[in-house]
Design an enzyme around this catalytic site. Structure first.
Site, mmCIF file in Angstrom:
data_model
loop_
_atom_site.group_PDB
_atom_site.id
_atom_site.type_symbol
_atom_site.label_atom_id
_atom_site.label_comp_id
_atom_site.label_asym_id
_atom_site.label_seq_id
_atom_site.Cartn_x
_atom_site.Cartn_y
_atom_site.Cartn_z
ATOM 1 N N HIS A 189 0.861 -1.182 0.000
ATOM 2 C CA HIS A 189 0.000 0.000 0.000
ATOM 3 C C HIS A 189 0.896 1.230 0.000
ATOM 4 O O HIS A 189 1.748 1.391 0.876
ATOM 5 C CB HIS A 189 -0.928 0.018 1.219
ATOM 6 C CG HIS A 189 -1.812 1.232 1.248
ATOM 7 N ND1 HIS A 189 -3.046 1.276 0.628
ATOM 8 C CD2 HIS A 189 -1.625 2.461 1.803
ATOM 9 C CE1 HIS A 189 -3.582 2.465 0.801
ATOM 10 N NE2 HIS A 189 -2.746 3.210 1.511
ATOM 11 N N CYS A 190 0.701 2.098 -0.979
ATOM 12 C CA CYS A 190 1.534 3.291 -1.125
ATOM 13 C C CYS A 190 0.764 4.507 -0.618
ATOM 14 O O CYS A 190 -0.268 4.887 -1.195
ATOM 15 C CB CYS A 190 1.932 3.490 -2.590
ATOM 16 S SG CYS A 190 3.014 4.915 -2.855
ATOM 17 N N GLY A 191 1.260 5.108 0.457
ATOM 18 C CA GLY A 191 0.609 6.288 0.999
ATOM 19 C C GLY A 191 0.676 7.478 0.069
ATOM 20 O O GLY A 191 -0.243 8.301 0.028
ATOM 21 N N ASN A 194 -2.061 7.000 -2.186
ATOM 22 C CA ASN A 194 -3.337 6.754 -1.511
ATOM 23 C C ASN A 194 -4.056 5.575 -2.167
ATOM 24 O O ASN A 194 -5.280 5.582 -2.341
ATOM 25 C CB ASN A 194 -4.221 8.010 -1.551
ATOM 26 C CG ASN A 194 -5.403 7.916 -0.607
ATOM 27 O OD1 ASN A 194 -5.355 7.204 0.402
ATOM 28 N ND2 ASN A 194 -6.475 8.609 -0.935
ATOM 29 N N ASN A 195 -3.278 4.573 -2.540
ATOM 30 C CA ASN A 195 -3.821 3.433 -3.264
ATOM 31 C C ASN A 195 -2.918 2.231 -3.051
ATOM 32 O O ASN A 195 -1.732 2.372 -2.740
ATOM 33 C CB ASN A 195 -3.915 3.755 -4.761
ATOM 34 C CG ASN A 195 -4.821 2.795 -5.506
ATOM 35 O OD1 ASN A 195 -5.507 1.975 -4.899
ATOM 36 N ND2 ASN A 195 -4.825 2.883 -6.825
#
Length: 392
Positions: A189-191, A194-195
């Site tokens: 999950h890549c902050g 946001n996805n």
């Protein structure tokens, strides 16, 4: 000289903070001050702030801080996306304001005003594609097709049900606690996006990293050419040698040229240092993910393989130790053998050293097929659609 040393210290401090934040967990920095700075940035500073808030504001202030933490860290939110847009927009603004007046110059044509804007535009486009594309959400309507696309290896993936979604979990999928969904071929999950990064947007993600690396390098080279052009146009070398009597050699001229650049063009040099540091970090990040893609492994799977191989190694070491103990006990019941040469015993390898644990990755189909799977995911291929219609 005070301004110059201030710029040097600022650049070194920026590099230290960025390297500590992004690379502090790497094994090479274990036990060093880089790891301690990383711990302070990622946990220590926040923990001290939380303690201060509880001390100064009581439980009500602490509850407000926990609510903010929950929103920022445990739920999808656009905070890092806005920070990314602020960074890239602010950097481009400072470059345009400080350097566009020198374009066209001695080494750069006016076309670079537009190519720089195009480069930033493509970067933002890739950011939007990665952020708002479907990473490969697994639902009750398509889980059977993902199961047929990715068979279970019964090593790190076995047949089971997602305890949250209440549907069978396809191999290589993972339930993201932040997005509250199962994602096929889950990477992480890549902050910043946001996805989740999964099967359907890993290609966009890789293109995003590579393009930003190229844009940063382009910015460094373009600014360097701007400064070189100013040196040529203002005849700085000629003035230093003809009027100040400085020897016309690199060793003699370099300190004076650097001093002049730092005093007259400190903004450009500061931006160059920032872009150079970011490009190095992006190069390392892209290399890591490229290696994973070439072996058809995800970030999530790499951690699973580490745990599995470590467990297998411990099991084999325990078995080897048990066999060695059994053999030594058996020798006690036999006749005393001639004493073994100390040199032979010294060079003889231990049974524990001969242990070999093999990683059997059934999803690795050769680097060409692996790259093809990243660029053209299995779920959007025609065969995937045929299987879906048959199962329906």
């Amino acid at each position: 000289m005070d301004v110059q040393w201030l710029l040097v210290c600022h650049g070194l401090l920026t590099a230290l903070v960025l390297v500590s934040f992004f690379c502090g967990q790497w094994p090479i920095f274990q036990g060093t001050f880089i790891q301690r700075i990383h711990f302070f940035i990622t946990f220590g500073a926040y923990d001290n702030l939380r303690r201060f808030i509880y001390f100064a504001c009581g439980s009500r202030g602490g509850n407000v801080m926990l609510s903010v933490e929950y929103y920022c860290c445990d739920r999808p939110n656009p905070v890092l996306q806005l920070i990314y847009l602020l960074i890239i927009g602010g950097t481009y603004y400072f470059i345009a304001k400080s350097s566009f007046s020198y374009i066209p110059g001695y080494y750069l044509s006016g076309m670079h005003r537009y190519t720089s804007f195009l480069a930033v535009g493509v970067a933002i486009l890739l950011f939007l594609l990665t952020s708002f594309s479907d990473p490969g959400t697994v639902s009750s309507a398509n889980f059977s097709q993902y199961i047929s696309a990715y068979p279970y290896d019964n090593i790190i993936f076995s047949e089971k049900e997602c305890s949250t979604c209440k549907i069978p979990k396809p191999a290589r999928s993972k339930h993201c606690s932040i997005c509250n969904r199962c994602v096929a071929r889950f990477d992480h999950h890549c902050g910043w996006m946001n996805n989740c990064i999964g099967e359907r947007n890993i290609g966009y993600f890789m293109a995003f990293i590579l393009w930003h690396f190229l844009v940063c390098m382009y910015g460094v080279v373009a600014l360097a050419l701007v400064l070189a052009g100013r040196l040529k146009e203002l005849k700085v070398i000629y003035i230093l040698t003809a009027y100040y009597g400085i020897e016309n050699s690199f060793r003699s001229l370099a300190p004076h040229v650097v001093q002049w650049l730092l005093s007259a063009y400190n903004t450009q040099i500061l931006i160059m240092m920032f872009l150079a540091i970011i490009s190095l970090l992006l190069a390392g990040f892209f290399t890591y993910h490229a290696k994973l893609c070439l072996t058809n492994t995800t970030t999530n799977e790499s951690f699973k393989w580490q745990d599995y191989l470590q467990w297998q190694r411990k099991v084999k070491e325990a078995k080897a130790s048990a066999e060695a103990l059994k053999a030594s006990l058996g020798e006690l019941n036999q006749e005393r053998k001639p004493q073994e040469s100390k040199w032979i015993a010294f060079f003889r390898r231990s049974r524990l050293e001969e242990l070999e644990v093999v990683k059997n990755n059934i999803y690795d189909r050769g680097f060409l097929n692996n790259i093809g799977e990243v660029l053209y995911p299995l779920s959007i291929r025609r065969s995937f659609g045929i299987n879906k219609s048959k199962s329906g």
